[in-house]
Scaffold this motif. Structure first.
Motif, PDB file in Angstrom:
ATOM      1  N   ASN A 155     -20.424  89.615  81.686  1.00  0.00           N
ATOM      2  CA  ASN A 155     -21.717  89.340  80.954  1.00  0.00           C
ATOM      3  C   ASN A 155     -22.146  87.861  81.069  1.00  0.00           C
ATOM      4  N   PHE A 156     -22.194  87.318  82.060  1.00  0.00           N
ATOM      5  CA  PHE A 156     -22.673  85.891  82.272  1.00  0.00           C
ATOM      6  C   PHE A 156     -23.961  85.693  81.960  1.00  0.00           C
ATOM      7  N   PRO A 157     -24.771  84.660  81.505  1.00  0.00           N
ATOM      8  CA  PRO A 157     -26.116  84.579  81.239  1.00  0.00           C
ATOM      9  C   PRO A 157     -26.958  85.075  82.598  1.00  0.00           C
ATOM     10  N   ASN A 158     -27.798  85.873  82.352  1.00  0.00           N
ATOM     11  CA  ASN A 158     -28.784  86.521  83.259  1.00  0.00           C
ATOM     12  C   ASN A 158     -28.491  87.181  84.256  1.00  0.00           C
ATOM     13  N   ARG A 159     -26.960  87.798  84.119  1.00  0.00           N
ATOM     14  CA  ARG A 159     -26.301  88.597  85.108  1.00  0.00           C
ATOM     15  C   ARG A 159     -26.950  89.952  85.066  1.00  0.00           C
ATOM     16  N   GLU A 160     -27.588  90.590  84.007  1.00  0.00           N
ATOM     17  CA  GLU A 160     -28.265  91.591  84.096  1.00  0.00           C
ATOM     18  C   GLU A 160     -29.601  91.742  84.688  1.00  0.00           C
ATOM     19  N   GLY A 161     -29.940  90.555  85.219  1.00  0.00           N
ATOM     20  CA  GLY A 161     -31.204  90.719  85.831  1.00  0.00           C
ATOM     21  C   GLY A 161     -32.554  89.785  85.219  1.00  0.00           C
ATOM     22  N   SER A 162     -32.107  89.017  84.015  1.00  0.00           N
ATOM     23  CA  SER A 162     -33.559  88.335  83.575  1.00  0.00           C
ATOM     24  C   SER A 162     -33.802  87.460  84.437  1.00  0.00           C
ATOM     25  N   LYS A 163     -35.095  86.890  83.951  1.00  0.00           N
ATOM     26  CA  LYS A 163     -35.712  85.810  84.703  1.00  0.00           C
ATOM     27  C   LYS A 163     -36.308  84.866  83.549  1.00  0.00           C
ATOM     28  N   PRO A 164     -35.479  84.180  83.137  1.00  0.00           N
ATOM     29  CA  PRO A 164     -36.036  83.152  81.906  1.00  0.00           C
ATOM     30  C   PRO A 164     -37.268  82.438  82.209  1.00  0.00           C
ATOM     31  N   ARG A 199     -28.721  88.034 101.382  1.00  0.00           N
ATOM     32  CA  ARG A 199     -27.558  87.362 101.575  1.00  0.00           C
ATOM     33  C   ARG A 199     -27.162  87.094 103.211  1.00  0.00           C
ATOM     34  N   SER A 200     -27.939  87.984 103.953  1.00  0.00           N
ATOM     35  CA  SER A 200     -27.905  88.029 105.606  1.00  0.00           C
ATOM     36  C   SER A 200     -28.422  86.942 105.992  1.00  0.00           C
ATOM     37  N   ASN A 201     -29.225  86.212 105.315  1.00  0.00           N
ATOM     38  CA  ASN A 201     -30.312  85.127 105.856  1.00  0.00           C
ATOM     39  C   ASN A 201     -29.908  83.660 104.954  1.00  0.00           C
ATOM     40  N   PRO A 202     -29.161  83.078 105.582  1.00  0.00           N
ATOM     41  CA  PRO A 202     -28.582  81.773 104.902  1.00  0.00           C
ATOM     42  C   PRO A 202     -29.737  80.992 104.429  1.00  0.00           C
ATOM     43  N   LEU A 203     -30.813  80.716 105.140  1.00  0.00           N
ATOM     44  CA  LEU A 203     -31.903  79.699 104.730  1.00  0.00           C
ATOM     45  C   LEU A 203     -32.668  80.483 103.581  1.00  0.00           C
ATOM     46  N   GLY A 204     -32.887  81.835 103.635  1.00  0.00           N
ATOM     47  CA  GLY A 204     -33.773  82.589 103.027  1.00  0.00           C
ATOM     48  C   GLY A 204     -33.003  82.680 101.691  1.00  0.00           C
ATOM     49  N   LEU A 205     -31.691  82.865 101.583  1.00  0.00           N
ATOM     50  CA  LEU A 205     -31.044  82.940 100.253  1.00  0.00           C
ATOM     51  C   LEU A 205     -31.071  81.507  99.684  1.00  0.00           C
ATOM     52  N   ALA A 206     -30.938  80.386 100.498  1.00  0.00           N
ATOM     53  CA  ALA A 206     -30.736  79.057  99.736  1.00  0.00           C
ATOM     54  C   ALA A 206     -31.923  78.737  98.949  1.00  0.00           C
ATOM     55  N   GLU A 207     -33.134  79.514  99.180  1.00  0.00           N
ATOM     56  CA  GLU A 207     -34.364  79.211  98.269  1.00  0.00           C
ATOM     57  C   GLU A 207     -34.200  79.514  96.746  1.00  0.00           C
ATOM     58  N   PHE A 208     -33.079  80.272  96.564  1.00  0.00           N
ATOM     59  CA  PHE A 208     -32.709  80.467  95.225  1.00  0.00           C
ATOM     60  C   PHE A 208     -31.606  79.765  94.446  1.00  0.00           C
ATOM     61  N   THR A 209     -31.165  78.739  95.256  1.00  0.00           N
ATOM     62  CA  THR A 209     -30.051  77.990  94.764  1.00  0.00           C
ATOM     63  C   THR A 209     -30.402  77.388  93.299  1.00  0.00           C
ATOM     64  N   LEU A 210     -29.662  77.529  92.339  1.00  0.00           N
ATOM     65  CA  LEU A 210     -29.942  77.002  90.986  1.00  0.00           C
ATOM     66  C   LEU A 210     -31.197  77.223  90.522  1.00  0.00           C
ATOM     67  N   SER A 211     -31.621  78.418  90.968  1.00  0.00           N
ATOM     68  CA  SER A 211     -33.248  78.795  90.364  1.00  0.00           C
ATOM     69  C   SER A 211     -33.352  78.940  88.778  1.00  0.00           C
ATOM     70  N   ARG A 212     -32.266  79.460  88.342  1.00  0.00           N
ATOM     71  CA  ARG A 212     -32.259  79.956  86.987  1.00  0.00           C
ATOM     72  C   ARG A 212     -31.478  78.826  86.220  1.00  0.00           C
ATOM     73  N   ARG A 213     -31.168  77.751  86.527  1.00  0.00           N
ATOM     74  CA  ARG A 213     -30.615  76.730  86.062  1.00  0.00           C
ATOM     75  C   ARG A 213     -31.209  75.403  86.261  1.00  0.00           C
ATOM     76  N   ASP A 214     -31.733  75.056  87.389  1.00  0.00           N
ATOM     77  CA  ASP A 214     -32.247  73.798  87.617  1.00  0.00           C
ATOM     78  C   ASP A 214     -33.416  74.082  88.960  1.00  0.00           C
ATOM     79  N   PRO A 215     -34.732  74.640  88.445  1.00  0.00           N
ATOM     80  CA  PRO A 215     -35.647  75.094  89.475  1.00  0.00           C
ATOM     81  C   PRO A 215     -35.941  73.815  90.614  1.00  0.00           C
ATOM     82  N   GLU A 216     -35.877  72.724  90.325  1.00  0.00           N
ATOM     83  CA  GLU A 216     -36.330  71.655  91.021  1.00  0.00           C
ATOM     84  C   GLU A 216     -35.354  71.347  92.049  1.00  0.00           C
ATOM     85  N   TYR A 217     -33.938  71.794  92.018  1.00  0.00           N
ATOM     86  CA  TYR A 217     -33.031  71.305  92.849  1.00  0.00           C
ATOM     87  C   TYR A 217     -33.205  71.648  94.459  1.00  0.00           C
ATOM     88  N   VAL A 218     -34.144  72.836  94.676  1.00  0.00           N
ATOM     89  CA  VAL A 218     -34.116  73.054  96.119  1.00  0.00           C
ATOM     90  C   VAL A 218     -35.011  72.198  96.626  1.00  0.00           C
TER      91      VAL A 218
END
Length: 770
Positions: free
Chosen positions: A452-461, A573-592
């Motif tokens: 029951n981690f934060p946002n695990r149920e699909g939220s988009k704060p 998940r099968s597209n490394p660069l495509g998935l990387a666009e979401f890195t830290l997106s719910r915690r630090d959106p400026e990271y990418v």
């Protein structure tokens, strides 16, 4: 009652616990004194690890597993990595299930393309392929693969089959790649903690209640972190194997390395039912076994439990919560405000208190924890003749496999659930990782799932949407559903109902599961959909590195879900660069964006040009370093530039290697932490060629600052207990100060992997030397 021992203890004849302080008195009465050195060999864990160890040294294990398992979020990346490293055939049974990305409408054809790839890989390399909706990964492994004394490695953190006498470990994909290439899983001999069970659970207490009680007692103090939990004691026999499985799968949430249970006649009958009686062996500790700690659980004292947002360890008895609703829920609201920070969303729970009762909006019973046969049967019994109501509350039930579903149909449980107003779905892990039954904004969902981690149920704060999950056992969820959504303990509905014996029918497996082990078809072509991409190239580590701080997270714990969100992002998940666009997106959106800017400078350097001319801040920092270190010949062209994340304690949760690989493909070179939450996340960091630095004091750097680490390759050849680094502040004058980093012990292979730049490079280097 859950009691933790202060220190180790000896278990004699499986029943008598002797603390270390009592040993001298006991030895005075024995003809053969007990010694810790010999007693350590008496655990079940020791015997299994010894059997699978290839190093000849039980202090430094090199393990080979009996089989492996992955699901459709992870198997594509694993096979792509192994293929790039020289894979020709699966050397051990490798099960690929399709239980996470089963919703093929998400992302167009992307998910189904991954399934087609998995089947083609099973044919080409000799694997076992379980199509979508047939079984969740862990139920299939329990039913068809686990056996007493075995070891199984899985690329899902909840890889736990200890109740069947199997020591199973969930790890990142890199560790599975090593097994596919006939390398080993290398780890120091772990501590072993006894989970000593007495008594018997009440009829209204389910496996989730037992598991949550244990998690609540051991998570925050790290009592079993990276250790093996060994379930012993007379209380084990009070639970059947299906019930034990439900407790065992949740041991992951304690941050232990693995688990194993004593086995008995009920274990034998479970395996016999599934056509595998020959896989049974009686497992018990030796006459004397030493444990590094003891968790004493009196099962008769366990009451229906709830784990409130935002972690499985945030536990309360349901009665306790109901007696103190306002006070307890306000603490969750405060935690939500802290997690959300400046996000547009806000969460309120106290507004759901109606006439002194908590009204929840959704219930889910699903997956490897909740969807077991006995859980669903109990829920169906409690809801028989009842009414979930036609208001906002809704209940969904996901049986864990087609065989379980078939028997639930035969027993009438499915019609009972449907008649009460519940909806019944096929085997799917979505509600657990954030891709199924997403609640409405500001809603509270109660779930018999694993997290029951934060946002695990699909939220988009960031978009103003937030909801949350509390974990409960299927029995109390059914009781809540029977009252139309008012939080209710199963104790209020207790009776003497006994779940009828499970009747396993393998026909759905026989007809749909592709069994290709030892039948590799070398000429078979892999079928790669347009979203299945190869890993981008990664360069070897240089002698000197310059890190730019691209994120700084001061939360006590940072989960893998925050590092790379689960749920809808799984389509990439099968597209490394495509998935990387979401890195830290719910915690630090400026990271990418920050990381990409750093990576562009590294690309300039690798092209042979001078990166200083491409960025004024880098140029100023580098010139300041030259002057401070009195090294006028320091060359930017020979200094690797990479991004870096600081987090206090990163990596709690999923084994998904993407939590590290996404950083790496964006140019990540290192993490700095006070500690790493799990071994599996730290392994992922190293397998993707990043340095797992530790810093004991509070960070004296901020986002945008630079950290110069000289002679890092030399440091990797040493003790790594003092690694000088220099912080260059990104401000007027670029002031510099020294800090001391260090790295916890790494195996020789891990050091070489990091030097090579990633596991793929390391394996290619090995192949070229043959």
């Amino acid at each position: 009652m859950v009691k933790l021992y202060d220190g180790g203890a000896y278990l004699v004849n499986g029943t008598q616990l002797i603390s270390e302080t009592e040993l001298a008195e006991v030895n005075a009465r024995r003809s053969t004194p007990i010694t810790k050195e010999e007693a350590r060999k008496g655990t079940i864990a020791y015997s299994i690890l010894e059997k699978h160890n290839t190093s000849g040294n039980m202090e430094h294990l090199k393990l080979r597993f009996d089989s492996m398992a992955s699901h459709d979020i992870t198997f594509v990346g694993i096979i792509q990595t192994a293929r790039a490293s020289g894979l020709t055939e699966f050397p051990i049974p490798y099960v690929m299930t399709n239980c996470h990305n089963s919703l093929c409408a998400v992302g167009g054809t992307i998910n189904e393309d991954d399934h087609v790839f998995g089947l083609s890989a099973a044919k080409k390399y000799g694997g076992i392929f379980v199509p979508p909706h047939i079984a969740v990964i862990h139920q299939y492994m329990r039913e068809m693969m686990a056996g007493c004394g075995r070891m199984i490695l899985g690329s899902d953190s909840h890889t736990r089959y200890g109740a069947l006498g199997t020591m199973a470990i969930g790890e990142g994909g890199g560790e599975l790649v090593k097994q596919l290439l006939k390398d080993t899983y290398d780890v120091a001999f772990p501590g072993v903690v006894a989970i000593y069970l007495t008594g018997a659970p009440a009829s209204h207490v389910g496996p989730h209640d037992v598991a949550l009680a244990i998690i609540g007692a051991v998570f925050k103090n790290g009592y079993v972190k990276n250790k093996i939990m060994e379930f012993v004691g007379p209380g084990v026999s009070s639970m059947d194997t299906d019930y034990r499985n439900g407790v065992d799968v949740m041991t992951t949430e304690t941050t232990c390395l693995s688990s194993v249970w004593i086995t008995d006649e009920d274990t034998r009958q479970y395996l016999k039912l599934h056509g595998r009686e020959s896989d049974y062996a009686e497992l018990n500790p030796g006459e004397v076994a030493y444990y590094d700690g003891v968790v004493h659980v009196d099962l008769s004292t366990i009451k229906p439990m709830i784990a409130l947002p935002f972690h499985p360890s945030n536990t309360y008895e349901i009665d306790e919560l109901n007696d103190n609703l306002g006070d307890i829920l306000r603490t969750v609201e405060k935690e939500a405000a802290h997690i959300l920070g400046t996000a547009k969303a806000s969460l309120s729970l106290t507004d759901k208190i109606i006439d002194g009762k908590l009204m929840v909006q959704q219930g889910v019973i699903a997956g490897c924890a909740g969807g077991n046969y006995s859980n669903v049967m109990m829920a169906a019994h409690m809801l028989s003749g009842k009414d979930c109501g036609n208001d906002i509350f809704n209940l969904s039930v996901y049986p864990s496999s087609q065989p379980v579903y078939m028997d639930l149909v035969k027993k009438g449980a499915i019609s009972q659930l449907m008649a009460a107003g519940a909806t019944v779905r096929t085997a799917f892990c979505g509600p657990c990782f954030g891709a199924g039954d997403t609640p409405s904004n500001n809603a509270l969902s109660i779930r018999h799932t694993t997290r029951n981690f934060p946002n695990r149920e699909g939220s988009k704060p960031g978009n103003g949407q937030i909801s949350c999950v509390a974990l409960m056992d299927a029995r109390s969820i059914a009781a809540t559903a029977a009252t139309g959504g008012y939080l209710t303990s199963a104790e209020d509905f207790a009776d003497d109902y006994m779940v009828p014996a499970y009747e396993f029918d393998s026909s759905s497996y026989d007809r749909r599961v592709y069994q290709g082990y030892k039948q590799a078809k070398e000429d078979e072509s892999l079928i790669l959909g347009p979203n299945i991409k190869d890993w981008p190239s990664m360069s070897a580590l240089t002698d000197n590195i310059l890190l730019r701080v691209c994120s700084k997270i001061m939360d006590p714990v940072t989960t893998t879900d925050e590092l790379i969100p689960s749920g809808e992002t799984s389509s990439y998940r099968s597209n490394p660069l495509g998935l990387a666009e979401f890195t830290l997106s719910r915690r630090d959106p400026e990271y990418v964006g920050r990381s990409k800017e750093v990576n562009e400078l590294e690309k300039v350097r690798k092209s042979g040009a001078c990166p200083l001319k491409a960025d004024h801040e880098l140029e100023s920092a580098f010139h300041a370093l030259k002057e401070y270190l009195n090294q006028p010949d320091l060359k930017a062209r020979e200094t690797e530039i990479g991004s870096m994340i600081y987090a206090v304690k990163p990596g709690d949760g999923s084994a998904r290697e993407q939590a590290a690989s996404c950083q790496r493909v964006l140019g990540g070179l290192a993490n700095i932490a006070n500690e790493y939450a799990t071994k599996r996340y730290r392994s992922n960091v190293m397998n993707w060629g990043m340095l797992p630095f530790l810093l004991d004091e509070d960070p004296s750097f901020d986002i945008g600052d630079f950290i110069y680490v000289p002679d890092i390759r030399t440091a990797l050849d040493g003790t790594m207990d003092r690694i000088p680094a220099f912080v260059v502040k990104n401000e007027e004058g670029n002031p510099i100060h020294e800090i001391q980093l260090h790295i916890a012990d790494m195996t020789p292979e891990e050091r070489e992997i990091v030097k090579a730049g990633c596991l793929i490079n390391y394996n290619r280097n090995k192949s070229s030397q043959l």
